[in-house]
Motif scaffolding. Structure first.
Motif, PDB file in Angstrom:
ATOM      1  N   UNK A   1       0.830  -1.194   0.000  1.00 24.65           N
ATOM      2  CA  UNK A   1       0.000   0.000   0.000  1.00 24.65           C
ATOM      3  C   UNK A   1       0.872   1.255   0.000  1.00 24.65           C
ATOM      4  N   UNK A   2       1.993   1.229   0.751  1.00 26.18           N
ATOM      5  CA  UNK A   2       2.886   2.388   0.802  1.00 26.18           C
ATOM      6  C   UNK A   2       3.569   2.600  -0.538  1.00 26.18           C
ATOM      7  N   UNK A   3       3.906   1.490  -1.219  1.00 27.70           N
ATOM      8  CA  UNK A   3       4.478   1.620  -2.565  1.00 27.70           C
ATOM      9  C   UNK A   3       3.427   2.209  -3.508  1.00 27.70           C
ATOM     10  N   UNK A   4       2.171   1.858  -3.282  1.00 26.36           N
ATOM     11  CA  UNK A   4       1.101   2.317  -4.167  1.00 26.36           C
ATOM     12  C   UNK A   4       0.751   3.778  -3.913  1.00 26.36           C
ATOM     13  N   UNK A   5       0.770   4.207  -2.628  1.00 22.82           N
ATOM     14  CA  UNK A   5       0.275   5.555  -2.338  1.00 22.82           C
ATOM     15  C   UNK A   5       1.387   6.571  -2.095  1.00 22.82           C
ATOM     16  N   UNK A   6       2.642   6.162  -2.332  1.00 18.36           N
ATOM     17  CA  UNK A   6       3.736   7.098  -2.177  1.00 18.36           C
ATOM     18  C   UNK A   6       4.166   7.296  -0.740  1.00 18.36           C
ATOM     19  N   UNK A   7       4.125   6.229   0.038  1.00 20.38           N
ATOM     20  CA  UNK A   7       4.776   6.268   1.350  1.00 20.38           C
ATOM     21  C   UNK A   7       3.917   6.655   2.522  1.00 20.38           C
ATOM     22  N   UNK A   8       2.614   6.535   2.370  1.00 23.39           N
ATOM     23  CA  UNK A   8       1.760   6.839   3.527  1.00 23.39           C
ATOM     24  C   UNK A   8       1.404   5.537   4.248  1.00 23.39           C
ATOM     25  N   UNK A   9       1.750   5.487   5.507  1.00 18.89           N
ATOM     26  CA  UNK A   9       1.418   4.313   6.333  1.00 18.89           C
ATOM     27  C   UNK A   9       0.123   4.621   7.079  1.00 18.89           C
ATOM     28  N   UNK A  10      -0.974   4.073   6.554  1.00 17.30           N
ATOM     29  CA  UNK A  10      -2.254   4.210   7.262  1.00 17.30           C
ATOM     30  C   UNK A  10      -2.355   3.087   8.292  1.00 17.30           C
ATOM     31  N   UNK A  11      -3.103   3.380   9.341  1.00 17.06           N
ATOM     32  CA  UNK A  11      -3.363   2.294  10.286  1.00 17.06           C
ATOM     33  C   UNK A  11      -4.340   1.313   9.624  1.00 17.06           C
ATOM     34  N   UNK A  12      -3.939   0.055   9.472  1.00 18.36           N
ATOM     35  CA  UNK A  12      -4.872  -0.911   8.882  1.00 18.36           C
ATOM     36  C   UNK A  12      -6.047  -1.125   9.830  1.00 18.36           C
ATOM     37  N   UNK A  13      -7.228  -1.138   9.281  1.00 15.85           N
ATOM     38  CA  UNK A  13      -8.389  -1.313  10.158  1.00 15.85           C
ATOM     39  C   UNK A  13      -9.492  -2.082   9.452  1.00 15.85           C
ATOM     40  N   UNK A  14     -10.366  -2.632  10.250  1.00 13.35           N
ATOM     41  CA  UNK A  14     -11.470  -3.452   9.742  1.00 13.35           C
ATOM     42  C   UNK A  14     -12.815  -2.780   9.955  1.00 13.35           C
TER      43      UNK A  14
END
Lengths: 594, 368
Positions: free
Chosen positions: A455-468
């Motif tokens: 996801x970070x490679x896809x969005x340019x380095x943003x680490x979102x908190x994964x959530x359900x």
């Protein structure tokens, strides 16, 4: 009468008056001073509160499809059983419900002084059996049927590791939770979302207040407080994608088994929304059926593939070549190379004077820049990158991408941090170890970390908190909680470097790339394959990380198939099946337009 | 039937007080037994019929000059002994104690009548001594007088009633002029010898009752249960009570045991509160003080001593019974006079009042 006797008579009178005064004083103490105390005790004697179970909240996917709900289950109970008829009733019940008479007697004995409350003999009894009991109603005085909500997962094992399961509260849990009003017979969430969101899902039990006599028999009902149903969880999960991913992984593993791979059997898939961190799918194979978790418990426990473990967040694997984009980004950012830097691959190269390293199958790739090296997964190129960067700097970039630490999923418990192979974490790290680290050996990562990295490679380095959980609504439909995307970290790398890596990952799925089989998909996928050494005599783990559509990513996908072989053997076919099924549905529409 | 002059001397207040206590009894017995059988007034009716029988006995007693009692005292004593022996052989069993003789229409409890019989025979015995109590050992015959029937009752076993005799003896010796220092010595010696002797002769349940009295929560489900539930009933009655017939939850939901017999005061105090309880205690106070008044006016020592014996007996019953329900006396099973459901006790107490009225009526010497 003599004077002395008259005096004695007066003494007598005084004694009698004193006696009455003492009794009066004691009465005043009890009835006036201690009135409240004894009133409370008298109320405690006669009033009993019986719980009316609240319906547990539902769990729904992002489109509103139901993942967990409740169905009415029949409970057969005894209330006000006549002692004289008890023996016959117990015999009938034992026969029809197939429960030992002794067991029924024990249950009755346990509740000896609480006969105001129904004695539960059997829960979740089938309607057929209830009908049989109804027919013999005259033989069964004191037998009552109550309906109580029973948890149900209509999709059976689908998303089992996300949903978790419910079960009777355990002794240690009860000790901890009884202050919050839990009873020792309560059913609570034991795993997955059921456990984490117990507080929200539980609802509030109602009470039926009854008056009882000395024998604990119910005299009358006094008051009824209706239960409040639990709240509904609305997930980020896409049920369709989840089912596709589960089926794809199962199919690939089954095919590998059929083709003679006797080590394969476990795997995981995680799909994230790269623009929010929302989990779209999270698969751990094999799974269990949460409807029958406790019935199947022995089988689950004895299964060598450990179905109860959520491999997507708890399984750790060497990352293999899917790590290479980290090395590429580190080299670009640190200025070790530019896009134009070419490294020549002759299939073999010696580092640190004597450390001879080779490409897979001694393949000589020739002169490659970073894009080509990613496409071909050239080991020599990335050994060189590792050599130029050193273990410390390489490890720092791995850390930037979320490895070696918890990714931050709190909606379900159990995430493990894994480990980065770097001098920071290993005291015995030798300078030469950076070569192995640069091609992904020696790191331990979870499939969730891999997906987050994708996801970070896809969005340019943003680490979102994964959530359900996206949203929680109460039983009236009112929203009581909304999960906004939460940025945990944002990498400050140069935009052109992201673009270079992106091109490299796109090239992987193009002719000549290690994931070229994905080129036929109706959607353009960018990604990286990996095969990680699993140990002596072990078939390597097969990995894939990527995102699609590559120009505007909607899904970041990570696939790990334990002992699945090369990346192209297991992980890539799984990813292909997933993308195919997920984006394939659009094809008929697209075809019509064409 | 009566001499007009005699009727003029009848203590109407004493009679009315007794009637008032009985009226309260009828109400609370109804309230405690309303659900016992299909007929809500079953116990009430029986209690009332017994009162009627008792009233007839009372009138008969009034008609006979109490000098007959003096004359027949030895026979009364002997008849009483026969009954007490008989109950040991023919008595019907109830809860491990043989206390009743089944007369088909009536369950006779000889130990109840024994109280009155001993009072009358002891009064004569003491009268015949003519106040000669200078010697320390002069009281010994009276100990024997009481000890024999008391021993028989203790065998039933019935500790509470046995103790009633000791208390009656002390009261009557006191009013016969026995020196106070001698009385104190008897008491001291009696306790020193009696307590160990008693302890080894008590049944386990009797011991438990005595221990439990000091700490009912020691065994709240069994032996302490009655005391605890009684305290809850009384305490939760409050100042005004919960109301009669349906509101006393301790009574009507069965938490109280023996709520129409030994523990009737608990039910009463629960339903009528402190005010009701004090009214009843006040009526008892009036009753006993009127008996003492008759004692002080009696024309002879025999009359005085009989009245003193009866006053002691009633005062002690009230103290022990009410004290038991409010946790300051051990559980002994002594009934509350006139109030507790039970025929022998009611009849005996009414006969005792009859004797007292009789003595009071004949306080002046008339020439017939």
């Amino acid at each position: 009468m003599t004077k002395s006797l008259r005096r004695r008579m007066r003494v007598f009178v005084v004694v009698v008056i004193l006696t009455v005064l003492v009794l009066t004083a004691r009465l005043a103490w009890l009835q006036i001073y201690q009135y409240d105390h004894y009133t409370a005790k008298a109320e405690g004697n006669r009033l009993r509160d019986l719980p009316i179970l609240a319906t547990r909240g539902e769990i729904k996917d992002r489109t509103g499809q139901i993942l967990a709900t409740n169905r009415p289950g029949y409970t057969v109970s005894l209330l006000g059983l006549d002692r004289q008829k008890a023996a016959d009733v117990i015999r009938y019940l034992s026969e029809i419900l197939a429960i030992e008479e002794e067991e029924i007697r024990e249950k009755i004995a346990k509740q000896q002084f609480k006969s105001y409350a129904p004695i539960q003999i059997a829960t979740d009894v089938s309607p057929e059996i209830v009908a049989q009991l109804e027919e013999r109603r005259l033989d069964l005085p004191g037998v009552i049927y109550e309906t109580q909500p029973v948890r149900e997962y209509p999709r059976q094992s689908v998303a089992a590791h996300i949903l978790g399961y419910v079960g009777v509260i355990r002794e240690n849990q009860y000790q901890e939770l009884k202050r919050e009003g839990y009873r020792f017979t309560d059913i609570i969430g034991q795993s997955g979302l059921e456990a984490t969101y117990e507080k929200y899902l539980r609802g509030q039990d109602g009470t039926l207040r009854v008056e009882t006599n000395r024998f604990g028999n119910r005299v009358r009902e006094l008051e009824r407080i209706n239960p409040v149903p639990g709240n509904t969880l609305h997930l980020t999960l896409d049920l369709q994608l989840q089912e596709i991913a589960e089926n794809a992984l199962a199919q690939v593993i089954a095919e590998l088994k059929e083709s003679g791979n006797d080590q394969v059997g476990k795997g995981a898939v995680v799909a994230l929304d790269p623009s929010t961190g929302g989990i779209l799918a999270l698969v751990s194979y094999p799974a269990y059926n949460p409807n029958t978790f406790y019935q199947d418990y022995n089988e689950i426990r004895d299964n060598p593939d450990k179905p109860e473990i959520n491999k997507a967040i708890q399984g750790t694997y060497p990352i293999g070549s899917t790590f290479k984009p980290v090395g590429a980004m580190a080299a670009l950012e640190e200025g070790s190379i530019t896009e134009k830097t070419h490294i020549s691959c002759g299939g073999v190269k010696t580092f640190f004077g004597s450390d001879r390293r080779r490409c897979y199958g001694y393949t000589a790739h020739g002169a490659l820049n970073v894009v080509g090296a990613l496409q071909k997964s050239c080991n020599i190129f990335f050994y060189e990158m590792g050599y130029r960067l050193g273990g410390e700097r390489l490890g720092q970039y791995a850390k930037d991408f979320g490895f070696g630490d918890l990714v931050g999923l709190t909606d379900i418990r159990g995430e493990v941090p894994g480990l980065i192979n770097s001098p920071e974490t290993r005291s015995d790290f030798m300078p030469g170890d950076v070569l192995s680290a640069a091609i992904g050996q020696g790191h331990a990562i979870t499939p969730l970390q891999l997906a987050n990295y994708g996801a970070m490679l896809a969005n340019g380095g943003i680490h979102y908190r994964p959530h359900l959980v996206k949203e929680i609504t109460d039983y009236t439909g009112q929203v009581i909680f909304v999960q906004e995307p939460e940025i945990l970290k944002k990498l400050d790398y140069e935009q052109k470097h992201w673009e270079i890596i992106h091109r490299g990952l796109e090239a992987v799925t193009e002719p000549g790339g290690t994931g070229s089989s994905l080129r036929t998909l109706p959607v353009k996928v960018a990604g990286k394959t990996g095969s990680a050494e699993a140990g002596p005599n072990k078939i390597s783990h097969s990995l894939f990380v990527g995102y699609a559509p590559s120009e505007a990513p909607e899904i970041a996908l990570a696939v790990v198939v334990e002992n699945g072989g090369l990346g192209g053997d297991a992980a890539v076919p799984t990813a292909k099946l997933i993308f195919e099924a997920y984006y394939g549905e659009d094809i008929p529409e697209g075809n019509e337009e064409m | 039937m009566f001499d007009r002059r005699l009727l003029r001397n009848l203590d109407w207040l004493l009679l009315l007080t007794m009637m008032a206590i009985f009226a309260i009894s009828l109400i609370i017995i109804t309230s405690t037994t309303v659900n016992f059988t299909g007929d809500p007034l079953y116990f009430t009716k029986r209690h009332a019929i017994r009162f009627g029988a008792g009233f007839i006995m009372l009138i008969i007693i009034l008609n006979l000059d109490y000098t007959y009692l003096y004359r027949f005292a030895p026979y009364i004593y002997i008849a009483n002994m026969i009954l007490l022996v008989a109950v040991l052989f023919f008595g019907s069993d109830s809860g491990g104690a043989q206390r009743w003789i089944d007369l088909k229409f009536f369950e006779l409890q000889p130990s109840e009548f024994a109280k009155l019989a001993i009072i009358i025979s002891l009064a004569r015995h003491l009268t015949d001594q003519e106040g000669n109590f200078d010697s320390f050992f002069s009281a010994v015959p009276f100990f024997l007088h009481v000890a024999i029937p008391m021993g028989l009752i203790f065998r039933q076993p019935d500790l509470g009633t046995s103790i009633v005799f000791i208390v009656i003896l002390i009261g009557m010796l006191f009013m016969s002029g026995v020196k106070v220092k001698h009385l104190a010595a008897y008491l001291g010696l009696g306790l020193a010898a009696g307590i160990p002797l008693l302890w080894f002769n008590l049944k386990d349940y009797q011991k438990m009752r005595l221990i439990i009295f000091t700490d009912p929560y020691r065994d709240p489900l069994n032996d302490g249960y009655q005391i605890i539930q009684s305290l809850i009933a009384v305490g939760s009655g409050g100042l005004y009570g919960k109301g009669l017939f349906a509101e006393g939850t301790q009574n009507h939901l069965g938490f109280l045991l023996e709520q129409h017999t030994d523990f009737i005061f608990s039910a009463y105090a629960e339903e009528t509160g402190f005010i009701g309880a004090v009214i009843l205690l006040f009526l008892f106070l009036v009753l006993i003080l009127r008996i003492i008044r008759v004692a002080s006016q009696a024309r002879d020592t025999f009359g005085t001593l009989v009245c003193i014996g009866i006053a002691t007996m009633m005062a002690f019953h009230v103290l022990i019974n009410v004290g038991m329900t409010i946790g300051i006396m051990p559980v002994t099973g002594l009934p509350l006079p006139f109030v507790s459901y039970g025929g022998s006790s009611l009849l005996m107490n009414m006969m005792a009042i009859g004797v007292v009225l009789n003595i009071g009526m004949r306080r002046q010497k008339y020439m017939f």
